[in-house]
Design a protein around this motif. Structure first.
Motif, mmCIF file in Angstrom:
data_model
loop_
_atom_site.group_PDB
_atom_site.id
_atom_site.type_symbol
_atom_site.label_atom_id
_atom_site.label_comp_id
_atom_site.label_asym_id
_atom_site.label_seq_id
_atom_site.Cartn_x
_atom_site.Cartn_y
_atom_site.Cartn_z
ATOM 1 N N PHE A 186 0.731 -1.055 -0.477
ATOM 2 C CA PHE A 186 -0.072 -0.218 -0.188
ATOM 3 C C PHE A 186 1.044 1.265 -0.248
ATOM 4 C CE2 PHE A 186 1.109 -1.314 4.312
ATOM 5 C CZ PHE A 186 0.885 -0.356 4.896
ATOM 6 N N ILE A 189 2.604 5.781 4.875
ATOM 7 C CA ILE A 189 2.286 6.714 5.386
ATOM 8 C C ILE A 189 3.674 6.908 5.954
ATOM 9 C CG2 ILE A 189 1.331 7.697 7.449
ATOM 10 C CD1 ILE A 189 -1.065 4.734 6.593
ATOM 11 N N PRO A 199 -5.190 8.693 11.907
ATOM 12 C CA PRO A 199 -4.061 7.260 11.697
ATOM 13 C C PRO A 199 -3.700 7.282 9.706
ATOM 14 C CG PRO A 199 -5.291 7.006 13.285
ATOM 15 C CD PRO A 199 -5.605 8.463 12.404
ATOM 16 N N HIS A 200 -4.533 7.223 9.140
ATOM 17 C CA HIS A 200 -4.247 7.291 8.126
ATOM 18 C C HIS A 200 -3.337 8.246 6.728
ATOM 19 C CE1 HIS A 200 -6.482 3.459 6.528
ATOM 20 N NE2 HIS A 200 -5.968 2.905 8.299
ATOM 21 N N ASP A 217 4.472 3.702 8.600
ATOM 22 C CA ASP A 217 3.638 2.465 8.350
ATOM 23 C C ASP A 217 3.574 2.673 6.392
ATOM 24 O OD1 ASP A 217 1.766 0.893 8.058
ATOM 25 O OD2 ASP A 217 0.028 1.910 8.765
ATOM 26 N N THR A 230 4.235 -0.716 11.618
ATOM 27 C CA THR A 230 3.845 0.599 11.928
ATOM 28 C C THR A 230 5.614 0.832 13.167
ATOM 29 O OG1 THR A 230 2.282 0.578 11.465
ATOM 30 C CG2 THR A 230 3.234 2.517 12.593
ATOM 31 N N HIS A 288 -9.601 2.890 16.752
ATOM 32 C CA HIS A 288 -9.394 1.947 15.308
ATOM 33 C C HIS A 288 -9.359 0.668 15.524
ATOM 34 C CE1 HIS A 288 -5.175 1.460 15.440
ATOM 35 N NE2 HIS A 288 -5.198 2.720 14.831
ATOM 36 N N ARG A 289 -9.638 -0.132 15.114
ATOM 37 C CA ARG A 289 -9.665 -1.880 15.912
ATOM 38 C C ARG A 289 -7.465 -2.272 16.435
ATOM 39 N NH1 ARG A 289 -11.021 -2.746 9.754
ATOM 40 N NH2 ARG A 289 -9.101 -2.643 8.599
ATOM 41 N N VAL A 298 -3.777 -7.065 2.264
ATOM 42 C CA VAL A 298 -3.418 -6.065 3.129
ATOM 43 C C VAL A 298 -4.295 -6.088 4.722
ATOM 44 C CG1 VAL A 298 -4.007 -3.831 2.204
ATOM 45 C CG2 VAL A 298 -2.015 -4.410 3.606
ATOM 46 N N HIS A 299 -5.734 -6.065 3.820
ATOM 47 C CA HIS A 299 -7.027 -5.991 5.501
ATOM 48 C C HIS A 299 -7.157 -6.967 4.695
ATOM 49 C CE1 HIS A 299 -6.739 -2.053 6.708
ATOM 50 N NE2 HIS A 299 -5.502 -2.019 7.091
ATOM 51 N N GLU A 321 -1.572 -3.942 15.896
ATOM 52 C CA GLU A 321 -0.804 -2.268 15.885
ATOM 53 C C GLU A 321 -1.198 -1.231 16.449
ATOM 54 O OE1 GLU A 321 -1.537 -0.653 12.013
ATOM 55 O OE2 GLU A 321 -2.564 -2.703 11.641
ATOM 56 N N ARG A 333 2.565 5.002 16.457
ATOM 57 C CA ARG A 333 1.813 3.755 16.937
ATOM 58 C C ARG A 333 2.539 2.448 16.382
ATOM 59 N NH1 ARG A 333 -1.261 4.492 12.353
ATOM 60 N NH2 ARG A 333 -0.199 3.844 10.756
ATOM 61 N N GLU A 335 3.163 -1.175 15.116
ATOM 62 C CA GLU A 335 2.701 -2.504 15.062
ATOM 63 C C GLU A 335 3.889 -3.587 13.974
ATOM 64 O OE1 GLU A 335 1.287 -1.436 10.450
ATOM 65 O OE2 GLU A 335 -0.217 -3.139 10.374
HETATM 66 C C1 LIG Z 1 -4.129 -0.070 3.697
HETATM 67 S S1 LIG Z 1 -3.757 1.350 4.165
HETATM 68 C C2 LIG Z 1 -3.624 1.574 5.651
HETATM 69 C C3 LIG Z 1 -2.355 0.639 6.519
HETATM 70 C C4 LIG Z 1 -1.893 0.328 7.947
HETATM 71 N N1 LIG Z 1 -0.986 -0.641 8.477
HETATM 72 C C5 LIG Z 1 -3.226 -0.365 9.065
HETATM 73 O O1 LIG Z 1 -3.196 -0.905 8.845
HETATM 74 N N2 LIG Z 1 -3.475 0.513 9.620
HETATM 75 C C6 LIG Z 1 -3.519 1.726 9.848
HETATM 76 C C7 LIG Z 1 -4.462 2.284 11.045
HETATM 77 C C8 LIG Z 1 -5.263 1.353 11.769
HETATM 78 C C9 LIG Z 1 -4.718 0.021 10.179
HETATM 79 C C10 LIG Z 1 -6.531 -0.185 9.686
HETATM 80 O O2 LIG Z 1 -6.785 -1.245 10.343
HETATM 81 O O3 LIG Z 1 -6.288 1.010 8.976
#
Ligand SMILES: CSCC[C@H](N)C(=O)N1CCC[C@H]1C(=O)O
Length: 358
Positions: A186, A189, A199-200, A217, A230, A288-289, A298-299, A321, A333, A335
């Motif tokens: 991704f 960040i 966070p994003h 990140d 992260t 966030h979670r 990635v998610h 994270e 953060r 991670e």
């Molecule tokens: C795919 S962009 C965000 C990448 C990051 N490592 C990530 O997964 N997060 C950052 C904040 C929390 C977590 C998320 O669940 O989005």
């Protein structure tokens, strides 16, 4: 190819077939990596008897070999060819799984094909079960992707980042990842100073200053599999409050990692991180979670959040994270990527977690 196992599952769950467009599910099932199909209709049709056929643009004739495929050329009617494939596979009605990320115009085109009365369901209903448990080859790929991001962190620590724009640093990180792996998982960040409270955060023009905490990140891909790390570093001595926050996040991350066990629910891991942060008085700033599954996407499942009902099993891979984000001040953060192996959590990413002050 994993289509055999997939077919058994769709039959078991009472589906009549599946229509799968290029995606990580498509790659998982076929091993075919079709780069940038864009708007050109590409669909793998599978029925519950285990017959399958792919419709693909003729641009991919060199890439797709030894796979039952009908190719179409620019200017031809791709939907007409798809309707012939569906007729051959006797897929004209019933409960059909549709790739979750299929383009809406393709889905609408499929719905308009004559004589079809499909009841659509998301493909993830079945794929999540298959993909959530990684085999040893998949874990190897993820270990490799994790090593890359650890290496990139060491590189970052050797760069002179004081005065650098966030977006310049993000680009340098991206180039390093691309040099060492198959690509980024991704867009990196880089969030400095007060921007780290988001966070994003999208890396921008802000230059890194003395006293900043900077959230980094980023992730790499190896053989399609992602890593995601992260680390938060300090440039010059940060203020005492931020150092305190750093220590709380580090403790929450460690406690959550130690809680990982085969047989517990994902939400238990989240609870441990959340309680550590709440006890230190920052509960409302952990927004966030605690983590998310990691693999070809990635998610993905299992999500490590307060609503995480998935029971953890050997072979599952996810991030841990926790973070604290204080508007106007900044954020922290930390991670790591974790795999459940022999009933316990094993960190795949191993970069330094103590606060590094550059
Ligand atoms: C795919 S962009 C965000 C990448 C990051 N490592 C990530 O997964 N997060 C950052 C904040 C929390 C977590 C998320 O669940 O989005």
């Amino acid at each position: 190819m994993r289509i055999g196992k997939f077919v058994s599952l769709i039959e078991e769950k009472g589906f009549d077939g599946a229509l799968i467009s290029p995606s990580t599910n498509f790659y998982y099932l076929t091993g075919l990596n079709l780069h940038e199909v864009g708007e050109r209709l590409t669909v793998l049709a599978v029925n519950a008897n285990g017959d399958y056929h792919l419709l693909a643009p003729s641009l991919y004739e060199n890439v797709i070999q030894g796979f039952p495929t009908t190719f179409w050329r620019d200017g031809e009617n791709a939907y007409e060819k798809l309707s012939w494939i569906l007729a051959d596979l006797k897929l004209s009605s019933g409960r059909i799984l549709i790739e979750d990320t299929m383009r809406a115009d393709w889905l609408i085109g499929i719905m308009r094909l004559g004589n079809n009365s499909f009841e659509f369901h998301p493909l993830s209903l079945v794929m999540r079960e298959l993909r959530m448990i990684k085999d040893s080859q998949e874990i190897e790929m993820m270990k490799h992707a994790a090593k890359v991001v650890d290496r990139v962190f060491e590189e970052v620590l050797s760069w002179d980042i004081l005065g650098m724009r966030e977006k310049e640093l993000a680009l340098k990180i991206e180039l390093k990842i691309r040099e060492l792996s198959d690509g980024i998982s991704f867009e990196p960040i880089v969030a400095s100073g007060e921007n780290a409270a988001n966070p994003h955060h999208a890396p921008g023009e802000r230059r890194i200053r003395k006293g900043d905490m900077v959230i980094l990140d980023y992730g790499a891909k190896v053989g399609g599999y992602c890593s995601d790390i992260t680390r938060t570093i300090a440039v010059g001595q940060p203020n005492e409050k931020l150092i305190g926050i750093y220590n709380v996040v580090k403790e929450a991350q460690e406690n959550a990692y130690r809680a990982v066990r085969e047989g517990i629910k994902a939400k238990e891991v989240d609870r441990v991180a959340r309680e550590t942060i709440a006890k230190a008085g920052y509960g409302e700033y952990f927004t966030h979670r605690t983590g998310h599954g990691l693999g070809l996407d990635v998610h993905e499942e299992p999500y490590i959040g307060p609503d995480g009902e998935v029971v953890l099993k050997n072979g599952m891979t996810f991030t841990i994270e926790p973070g604290i984000y204080v508007p106007g001040l900044g954020g922290v953060r930390i991670e790591d990527d974790v795999a459940v192996i022999d009933g316990r959590g094993t960190r795949l990413t191993k970069a330094e977690r103590e606060l590094v002050v550059l």
